[in-house]
Design an enzyme around this catalytic site. Structure first.
Site, PDB file in Angstrom:
ATOM      1  N   ASP A 171       7.738  54.733  81.224  1.00 25.15           N
ATOM      2  CA  ASP A 171       8.254  53.415  80.912  1.00 25.15           C
ATOM      3  C   ASP A 171       8.586  52.779  82.277  1.00 25.15           C
ATOM      4  O   ASP A 171       8.804  53.505  83.253  1.00 25.15           O
ATOM      5  CB  ASP A 171       9.518  53.588  80.063  1.00 25.15           C
ATOM      6  CG  ASP A 171      10.249  52.299  79.857  1.00 25.15           C
ATOM      7  OD1 ASP A 171       9.609  51.301  79.509  1.00 25.15           O
ATOM      8  OD2 ASP A 171      11.477  52.283  80.049  1.00 25.15           O
ATOM      9  N   ASP A 204      10.694  49.442  82.915  1.00 26.05           N
ATOM     10  CA  ASP A 204      12.037  48.871  83.046  1.00 26.05           C
ATOM     11  C   ASP A 204      13.094  49.903  82.663  1.00 26.05           C
ATOM     12  O   ASP A 204      13.130  50.357  81.520  1.00 26.05           O
ATOM     13  CB  ASP A 204      12.162  47.644  82.137  1.00 26.05           C
ATOM     14  CG  ASP A 204      11.354  46.469  82.674  1.00 26.05           C
ATOM     15  OD1 ASP A 204      11.133  46.420  83.895  1.00 26.05           O
ATOM     16  OD2 ASP A 204      10.950  45.611  81.882  1.00 26.05           O
TER      17      ASP A 204
HETATM   18  P1  B16 Z   1       7.835  40.790  79.244  1.00 27.47           P
HETATM   19  P2  B16 Z   1       9.760  48.408  79.321  1.00 27.47           P
HETATM   20  C1  B16 Z   1      10.274  45.885  78.449  1.00 27.47           C
HETATM   21  O1  B16 Z   1       9.814  46.763  79.444  1.00 27.47           O
HETATM   22  C2  B16 Z   1      11.681  45.412  78.733  1.00 27.47           C
HETATM   23  O2  B16 Z   1      12.582  46.516  78.700  1.00 27.47           O
HETATM   24  C3  B16 Z   1      12.106  44.409  77.681  1.00 27.47           C
HETATM   25  O3  B16 Z   1      13.429  43.953  77.946  1.00 27.47           O
HETATM   26  C4  B16 Z   1      11.119  43.225  77.694  1.00 27.47           C
HETATM   27  O4  B16 Z   1      11.446  42.296  76.663  1.00 27.47           O
HETATM   28  C5  B16 Z   1       9.706  43.760  77.480  1.00 27.47           C
HETATM   29  O5  B16 Z   1       9.410  44.730  78.476  1.00 27.47           O
HETATM   30  C6  B16 Z   1       8.676  42.659  77.526  1.00 27.47           C
HETATM   31  O6  B16 Z   1       8.640  42.124  78.829  1.00 27.47           O
HETATM   32  O7  B16 Z   1       8.579  39.623  78.653  1.00 27.47           O
HETATM   33  O8  B16 Z   1       7.890  40.840  80.754  1.00 27.47           O
HETATM   34  O9  B16 Z   1       6.438  40.933  78.709  1.00 27.47           O
HETATM   35  O10 B16 Z   1      11.178  48.895  79.210  1.00 27.47           O
HETATM   36  O11 B16 Z   1       8.909  48.718  78.091  1.00 27.47           O
HETATM   37  O12 B16 Z   1       9.100  48.787  80.621  1.00 27.47           O
HETATM   38 MG    MG Z   2      12.764  50.776  79.503  1.00 29.64          MG
END
Ligand code: B16
Ligand code: MG
Length: 225
Positions: free
Chosen positions: A10, A12
């Protein structure tokens, strides 16, 4: 005894912390469109969820379900993303979470294939900002997936990118829904964060600074027996 054949991450909360930027951008969008102030507790609920799922969660928090058309929601999500993209322009390799650059380099030296399983459409840009594009060249396109986390789809797609059988793939996650997805894919799950929240993980480190290859390998071998 089977060996580890690959690692999927993952992004984030595992590689870097973009939650603060998502929070700022959603806060502005929620204030401007729904007149509500989202709290850090609401932001917690958004971690790992797709952009549109995050927007729906905010609309529910604002008690404005059913008020917005798909086109309006798309506009709000696009504006939020534009604000978010401005904020992440300032990211640098200093934003890699503690210990993770060394850990990824160690895995690379040991010739393990690596892939990224992030729900974020911005993942490739962020990986570039962090100067990790050589190590993390394989990134799942979340647009190709039917189901988001906690479904196993994104972790299976990441393992497929590196031809790693699921049962010998190690998945990293900081969110409960993500750990569920890794387990649903039949992989060994490494949780980063609170051991109670991430109780379904096979091993949990309280932070990325604690991540230890030998402990993961031992726990994986015990799990595979
Ligand atoms: P985007 P991960 C996720 O990343 C984030 O944790 C989440 O907060 C966010 O809404 C999602 O990606 C979509 O991100 O708007 O940049 O497409 O934790 O799966 O790496
Ligand atoms: Mg995450």
């Amino acid at each position: 005894m089977a060996d580890i054949t690959g690692f999927v991450f993952d992004m984030d909360g595992v590689i870097t912390d973009t939650a603060k930027y998502h929070y700022l951008a959603w806060k502005e969008a929620a204030q401007a469109n729904f007149g509500v102030t989202i709290t850090p507790a609401v932001n917690e609920l958004l971690k790992g969820r797709s952009r549109m799922d995050s927007l729906d969660a905010i609309i529910t928090f604002a008690h404005q379900e059913g008020k917005y058309s798909q086109a309006e929601k798309q506009r709000i999500a696009t504006e939020k993303n534009q604000r978010y993209q401005t904020l992440i322009q300032s990211m640098t390799p200093a934003d890699i979470l503690p210990g993770m650059a060394d850990f990824l380099n160690l895995l690379d030296q040991k010739h393990y294939p690596l892939a990224v399983a992030s729900a974020s459409f911005n993942a490739p840009f962020i990986i570039q900002q962090l100067h990790l594009q050589a190590l993390l060249a394989k990134v799942v396109d979340p647009g190709t997936l039917k189901h988001g986390k906690p479904a196993p789809d994104i972790f299976e797609a990441a393992a497929d990118l590196i031809s790693s059988p699921y049962a010998s793939t190690i998945g990293f996650e900081d969110a409960e829904a993500g750990v569920k997805g890794i387990k649903a894919a039949g992989m060994f799950a490494v949780g980063i964060g609170d051991a109670e929240i991430l109780h379904e993980a096979d091993i949990v480190f309280s932070s990325t600074a604690e991540v230890d290859f030998d402990r993961i390998k031992k726990a994986f071998e015990a799990w595979r027996q």
